[in-house]
Design an enzyme around this catalytic site. Structure first.
Site, PDB file in Angstrom:
ATOM      1  CE  LYS A   1       1.830  27.272  16.825  1.00  0.00           C
ATOM      2  NZ  LYS A   1       1.096  26.058  17.187  1.00  0.00           N
TER       3      LYS A   1
ATOM      4  CG  MET B   1       4.101  27.918  29.490  1.00  0.00           C
ATOM      5  SD  MET B   1       5.475  28.872  30.151  1.00  0.00           S
ATOM      6  CE  MET B   1       6.866  28.018  29.464  1.00  0.00           C
TER       7      MET B   1
ATOM      8  CB  CYS C   1       8.151  32.238  29.165  1.00  0.00           C
ATOM      9  SG  CYS C   1       8.230  30.970  27.959  1.00  0.00           S
ATOM     10  CG  MET C   2      11.903  30.071  29.394  1.00  0.00           C
ATOM     11  SD  MET C   2      12.718  31.632  29.680  1.00  0.00           S
ATOM     12  CE  MET C   2      14.031  31.344  30.732  1.00  0.00           C
TER      13      MET C   2
ATOM     14  N   GLY D   1       8.698  27.960  25.145  1.00  0.00           N
ATOM     15  CA  GLY D   1       7.610  28.437  24.312  1.00  0.00           C
ATOM     16  C   GLY D   1       8.061  29.359  23.203  1.00  0.00           C
ATOM     17  CD  GLN D   2       9.071  34.228  24.377  1.00  0.00           C
ATOM     18  OE1 GLN D   2       8.964  35.234  23.710  1.00  0.00           O
ATOM     19  NE2 GLN D   2       9.486  34.247  25.623  1.00  0.00           N
TER      20      GLN D   2
END
Lengths: 805, 87
Positions: A86, A345, A170-171, A382-383
């Site tokens: 990616k 996650m 998410c977190m 994740g972000q």
């Protein structure tokens, strides 16, 4: 392309690869990038990757106003010149053919182009009409200045705390895990632990595909001949499993029992670190209701609570053989090895996510596997700025910047002082968290739906929320509800939007992110956004200005000045709300310098903006030395590296919940999932990501190289389950839960392998929304929904049993 | 024609390495640099992305190759096909 140009590109590619090899072997200085050739014609600058929370740095090559090349940045400690599939295509995320380029307002059911002025007026009038029914929904993809500006507008301007980021999905459970263990959020360790550990435990974390550059760092150690034992503890086999020494497959939700089983063995075998525990730890549990800080318990009570979690009992609950539980217990009991635990996650999107986080910290503390490089429990995000923006800036509905709380009067007063707003401006009542916010928005006003306007920035809730029929699609048919979406591409969210604002993305604007390891990163705008697309931060400031002009009192500070006033180097005010002048001043620098004032309270000290311009990120606390230099911190709470630890203390948890410099070891029982398979819905359904796509795929599905490699979602199913139902590999079936149904092709021999009785569906595909099916049972403390567990069934199409849900 | 810079991590053992390098050298899409320790820098030039993927998969499956990392991609030649219209 002519031959010399081709030869040149080939030579450049070889030179870039050779430079990374030279750095690895020590033959080249790791502090200098290869000098770009003058014949290149490409201007290079640095930026963190736009995608995940790893925080790799890339070198961005720009030619003729376009991003044309990407290199891994060898100056970056995170990725040391490497990128994932990616990352090296990240530049193409800017150039999908359907970029949004003009504001769009829904008129007679259709989105029609309008001017920016009309768009801003529309928002401002909606807010003025009902300021308390307005909400902002952002994300961990907001840059730090973007999130800070939105937070200030809402909490400091509108006295409205209805702002929350998708990081809640998410977190949030990682946050509550850290807060309830150490009294302060975010990991003590960092990625350097991956270079020093003897054992790496991946708790429900497919690092090989979700954080591949970090995984590559570990695999690279093996190729150097170092021994690193990888233990993959998961509910399905993945690419990570292929590289692992041990794979422990557990029944969904039973990770809680495994964690307790390890603690049980440490106590039973006498291999826990008694000295560490005595000096640095207290014990806690939730006795009545679940709560962030719980109730004190004695060591003896803790020991008694763990007594039932024998390896055999844990095997019964989890399906993991007792000898594997013993293996984990023995490893944690050893003092001659270093153990790093990582998770993402698997622990967080869990109906008992806070407890899973707490228990993981607990086994590290109990065993003393903490406080040295390689010995640490570390969550991955994740972000790209879940930590930097959502957590540190405090864009959640209960936070103020720098770890302060809405509910704390002193924190509100201090925030009001820094923002120079009158005392009492900040509303003491917590806002709606994500799930509640969307539930209220999707509920008719007459029935208590107290949110009427939501402004979404930098995220895609129409795809990423759980139980979409209830939490998003129910907005249809509610005429007084108004959805504003700032976006770069059409998405599942813009489909229901009443107003769409075209946004600049990544290197089309200045920005700052904060990655998983407390590293704050900065980049400059390199290319112009297409059409009339504009920065999200500008959009926030421009709406604030409209509200100021309409006379909203909250947009004035104590001197009646506009809340977002910027001055250039000469001290002249710059009207940054006017797009023509937005880049006449570095708004990011101004907002960041203001925000820095918040960072000391929780010892998350940030350096001046210009230090980040020079660096490939710095890990906080960044402390100024006597020499004037700024020093980052790799390991918090440990005297060897953290300058805030008292000399001689060794370890000091200086934000201790119990105010005695000790961390908390929690007991939490195994509890069943909110919805488990039964006769009608006999499968577990788990959702997640794939290597090629990032989250909801709005960017990666526009990159032909990635969408071509993984063009659509699928359902992973065990071949025996498929055979039993006469379902062939590749056949389209119906997957159904109590909330919805979805047609998906079956993959029985893919890269992931689920056990019998389980299904896995990725969530990247806008055309196949698996969140129509998910339950989203929230953790009672963090309010983070569980996306990993609900009950499902499958139906072979043509079987004549299809009912719409 | 996409052009990428790769690092190939070779399995230990001189015979295995030499065999792998020999087979790599036979691929016209690859331009090989100098092996240093266990690492071989390589430039990969392919017709299109599908061929890039094919070569990548071949590399990953090649005996003697432990891992393949990508360090750079130049998509300038293909970008003109994908750019949004200028404003």
């Amino acid at each position: 392309m002519n031959l010399p140009r081709r030869e040149f590109l080939r030579a450049s590619a070889l030179a870039a690869a050779s430079a990374v090899v030279a750095q690895r072997t020590g033959a080249a200085d790791a502090t200098t990038s290869p000098a770009p050739s003058p014949a290149d014609g490409i201007a290079w600058d640095k930026a963190p990757c736009r995608f995940c929370g790893t925080g790799c740095h890339v070198r961005v090559g720009v030619k003729d106003g376009k991003v044309v090349a990407i290199q891994g940045d060898q100056l970056a400690e995170v990725n040391k010149g490497l990128l994932c599939v990616k990352g090296y295509h990240v530049g193409l995320a800017l150039y999908g053919k359907d970029r949004l380029t003009t504001p769009l307002l829904r008129k007679n059911g259709k989105l029609e182009p309008i001017s920016w002025d009309e768009a801003l007026d529309t928002i401002a009038k909606r807010v003025m009409a009902a300021p308390d029914k307005f909400a902002i929904y952002g994300s961990g993809q907001w840059t730090i200045p973007e999130g800070y500006a939105a937070n200030k507008l809402m909490k400091g301007g509108l006295s409205n705390n209805h702002i929350d980021p998708n990081a809640r999905l998410c977190m949030a459970s990682a946050v509550t895990g850290y807060l309830s263990t150490y009294g302060v959020d975010e990991p003590a360790g960092c990625y350097d632990d991956l270079d020093a550990c003897d054992v790496l435990i991946l708790w429900g974390n497919n690092m090989a595909e979700m954080h591949p550059v970090l995984f590559s760092r570990v695999i690279d150690r093996r190729t150097r001949g170092q021994k690193v034992t990888l233990i993959d503890i998961g509910t399905r086999r993945t690419r990570t499993t292929e590289f692992s020494d041990h794979y422990l497959e557990f029944k969904p939700q039973s990770d809680l029992a495994i964690l307790n089983g390890i603690a049980h063995l440490l106590l039973k075998n006498g291999t826990y670190d008694a000295k560490f525990v005595e000096r640095f730890c207290n014990f806690r549990q939730d006795t009545a209701a679940a709560s962030l800080l719980g109730d004190a318990m004695t060591f003896d009570a803790y020991k008694a609570a763990l007594e039932p979690y024998t390896p055999e009992y844990v095997e019964k609950i989890s399906g993991v053989p007792a000898e594997k539980i013993r293996l984990l217990g023995e490893l944690f009991g050893r003092k001659d090895i270093r153990i790093t635990s990582v998770w993402c996650m698997g622990f967080n999107q869990h109906s008992r996510g806070t407890n899973a986080n707490r228990l993981c910290h607990g086994i590290h503390l109990l065993s003393g596997h903490f406080g040295k490089h390689g010995d640490a429990p570390t969550s991955l995000t994740g972000q790209p700025s879940a930590c930097g923006t959502a957590r540190e800036v405090g864009t959640m509905c209960h936070f103020l910047p720098g770890g302060r709380l809405i509910a704390n009067a002193e924190h509100r007063a201090e925030t009001e002082r820094i923002w120079n707003v009158p005392p009492g401006r900040i509303n003491p009542k917590m806002g709606h968290h994500t799930v509640l916010l969307w539930e209220k928005f999707c509920t008719p006003t007459a029935q208590g739906g107290d949110i009427s306007t939501v402004w979404v920035q930098v995220t895609n809730p129409g795809q990423s929320l759980p139980n979409l029929h209830k939490l998003f699609k129910a907005k249809r048919g509610l005429p007084d509800k108004f959805l504003i979406v700032s976006e770069v591409y059409p998405t599942a969210t813009t489909e229901l939007a009443d107003l769409v604002l075209p946004s600049a993305m990544w290197v089309e604007k200045n920005g700052m992110f904060g990655n998983s390891e407390r590293r704050t990163q900065q980049w400059f705008k390199m290319v112009n956004p297409p059409g009339e697309a504009r920065d999200d931060c500008w959009q926030t400031i421009a709406v604030a200005r409209k509200l100021f002009e309409l006379g909203h009192p909250g947009l004035k500070d104590k001197e009646d000045k506009f809340l977002f006033t910027f001055k250039n180097a000469a001290g002249t005010e710059v009207p940054a709300w006017d797009w023509k002048h937005y880049y006449d001043v570095n708004v990011d620098r101004a907002l960041f310098e203001e925000y820095r004032a918040f960072s000391r309270y929780k010892h998350k000290d940030l350096a001046p903006y210009d230090e980040y311009v020079k660096a490939r990120g710095l890990r906080w606390p960044v402390v100024q030395q006597a020499s004037g230099a700024w020093r980052e911190t790799k390991f918090r709470f440990a005297e060897f590296d953290d300058s805030y630890v008292k000399r001689g203390a060794g370890i000091q948890f200086y934000h201790s919940v119990t105010k005695d410099d000790k961390a908390l070891i929690w007991f939490a029982p195994y509890e069943k999932a909110a919805e488990e398979p039964d006769a009608d819905f006999p499968f577990w359904l788990c959702t997640g990501r794939v290597l090629e796509h990032w989250h909801t795929g709005t960017m990666t599905m526009r990159i032909p190289q990635l969408s071509g490699a993984m063009p659509h979602a699928y359902v992973e199913m065990h071949s025996a389950d498929a055979t039993e139902r006469s379902i062939a590999n590749g056949e389209t079936i119906l997957v159904r839960t109590r909330r919805g149904q979805l047609r998906l092709p079956v993959w029985t021999n893919g890269r992931g392998h689920v056990p019998r009785g389980s299904l896995f569906v990725p969530f990247f595909d806008q055309r196949l929304l698996v969140n129509d099916l998910t339950l989203g049972e929230p953790d009672p403390i963090s309010k983070e929904p569980d996306y990993k567990k609900c009950a499902a069934t499958v139906v072979k199409l043509g079987a004549g049993r299809l009912n719409s849900v | 024609m996409p052009t990428s810079g790769l690092i190939i991590t070779l399995q230990p053992g001189s015979a295995t390495q030499a065999d792998a390098v020999g087979r790599l050298r036979a691929r016209p899409e690859l331009t090989l640099g100098e092996v240093s320790d266990r690492w071989l820098p390589v430039a990969l030039e392919t017709r299109d992305d599908a061929e890039s993927r094919e070569v990548y998969d071949w590399l990953m499956a090649l005996p003697g190759v432990a891992f393949v990392d990508v360090v750079s991609v130049n998509f300038e030649p293909t970008l003109s096909l994908q750019l949004h219209p200028s404003p």
